[in-house]
Design a protein around this motif. Structure first.
Motif, PDB file in Angstrom:
ATOM      1  N   MET A 150       0.825  -1.210   0.000  1.00 49.03           N
ATOM      2  CA  MET A 150       0.000   0.000   0.000  1.00 49.03           C
ATOM      3  C   MET A 150       0.857   1.257   0.000  1.00 49.03           C
ATOM      4  N   LEU A 151       1.908   1.268   0.806  1.00 48.41           N
ATOM      5  CA  LEU A 151       2.787   2.438   0.882  1.00 48.41           C
ATOM      6  C   LEU A 151       3.470   2.692  -0.463  1.00 48.41           C
ATOM      7  N   LYS A 152       3.864   1.616  -1.131  1.00 44.17           N
ATOM      8  CA  LYS A 152       4.520   1.743  -2.432  1.00 44.17           C
ATOM      9  C   LYS A 152       3.541   2.194  -3.507  1.00 44.17           C
ATOM     10  N   GLU A 153       2.375   1.551  -3.558  1.00 37.92           N
ATOM     11  CA  GLU A 153       1.390   1.872  -4.587  1.00 37.92           C
ATOM     12  C   GLU A 153       0.787   3.262  -4.391  1.00 37.92           C
ATOM     13  N   ASN A 154       0.735   3.736  -3.154  1.00 39.35           N
ATOM     14  CA  ASN A 154       0.139   5.042  -2.872  1.00 39.35           C
ATOM     15  C   ASN A 154       0.905   6.184  -3.535  1.00 39.35           C
ATOM     16  N   VAL A 155       2.205   5.972  -3.794  1.00 40.05           N
ATOM     17  CA  VAL A 155       3.007   7.017  -4.453  1.00 40.05           C
ATOM     18  C   VAL A 155       3.387   6.609  -5.876  1.00 40.05           C
TER      19      VAL A 155
END
Length: 307
Positions: A150-155
């Motif tokens: 999620m942290l990776k895909e969010n940016v």
């Protein structure tokens, strides 16, 4: 297990925010509070929380149900001690967000967090309604993997990144519930407080409240909705939920007010009226009493560094 499946199926889950945070200097917040659920993974350093100053170790995950106020300390060493109100205007002194790509390289104390909403029938905050306290999730590869995704895909600028975040938010909620059940955490709270999700009259009340926050939500009105007597409706509601209906209504009104402060440019007066307060001064007093900060500062928090 069938009951838990029904509850999970009834949940409306919504992603709110994901960030990686460097701790610039130690900080204690005496009354941390957020209406959304917060899940934190400590990458490096130290976090302590709660009245017993419980320590989160590196690699562990801290889950804070929305609506739970608690003390929290970030970083090694004593550091400053602030109220949530003071922290809002000074958080840039203590925290700095950084890009996911820097996660492996940073040497500073840091953590990552995700906030999300999880509501039963889009009306009731699920984790808050269970009356469970903030708790540590021991090292969980599955939950850690979901959070990292999620942290990776969010940016990410790749096609479909928002969809990936949305899907993984649902996975995250399921895994937290599974962790609670597997480790037999809060057994008494779950047994006591999950029963009302199956009561159709109570669900009718929840739905009516959600759709009529600006209107008359007296016990007389709620009694008509549930088809019980006015004298009994308060007892009935509290017996199943553990709180009286007017306290629940005020929480729902204030939660909506926070959302409007965060997402609209409506005036404080307009927001107060929209959530059922004709007297703006009274709305402001109740808001500060509940959240520890004035409504105007809650809005300013969102317009400052979005940490």
């Amino acid at each position: 297990m069938e009951d838990y499946n029904k509850i999970i199926e009834s949940l409306g889950v919504k992603f709110k925010k994901a960030k990686n945070i460097k701790i610039l200097q130690p900080l204690s917040i005496s009354n941390f509070y957020d209406v959304d659920n917060t899940i934190i993974i400590l990458n490096k350093g130290e976090i302590r929380f709660g009245e017993n100053n419980e320590k989160v170790k590196e690699g562990q995950i801290l889950f804070v149900p929305g609506g739970r106020m608690m003390p929290i300390h970030y970083g090694q060493g004593k550091g400053d001690s602030l109220t949530n109100d003071d922290f809002i205007t000074r958080k840039g002194d203590y925290f700095k967000s950084f890009h996911y790509s820097e996660l492996e390289d940073t040497v500073s104390e840091n953590y990552s967090y995700i906030t999300f909403e999880a509501k039963v029938f889009d009306s009731v905050n699920f984790f808050n309604s269970l009356d469970i306290p903030p708790f540590i999730i021991e090292k969980s590869d599955r939950i850690t993997q979901i959070m990292r995704t999620m942290l990776k895909e969010n940016v990410s600028e790749l096609a479909g990144s928002e969809r990936v975040v949305k899907i993984n938010t649902e996975y995250l909620v399921v895994e937290v519930v599974r962790y609670i059940i597997k480790n037999r955490l809060f057994v008494e709270q779950l047994a006591t407080n999950s029963t009302y999700f199956k009561d159709p009259r109570l669900i009718d009340i929840f739905s009516y409240i959600k759709e009529n926050l600006s209107g008359d939500l007296s016990n007389k009105i709620l009694a008509n909705v549930a088809n019980v007597s006015e004298d009994y409706v308060g007892q009935y509601f509290k017996m199943l939920t553990g709180i009286n209906p007017q306290d629940y209504i005020e929480y729902q009104r204030m939660e909506k007010a926070v959302n409007l402060l965060r997402t609209t440019k409506k005036s404080i007066r307009e927001i107060g009226k929209e959530v059922g307060y004709k007297d703006t001064a009274y709305f402001c007093r109740r808001f500060k009493m509940m959240f520890g900060i004035p409504a105007g500062k809650m809005r300013r928090r969102e317009s400052l560094m979005n940490i």
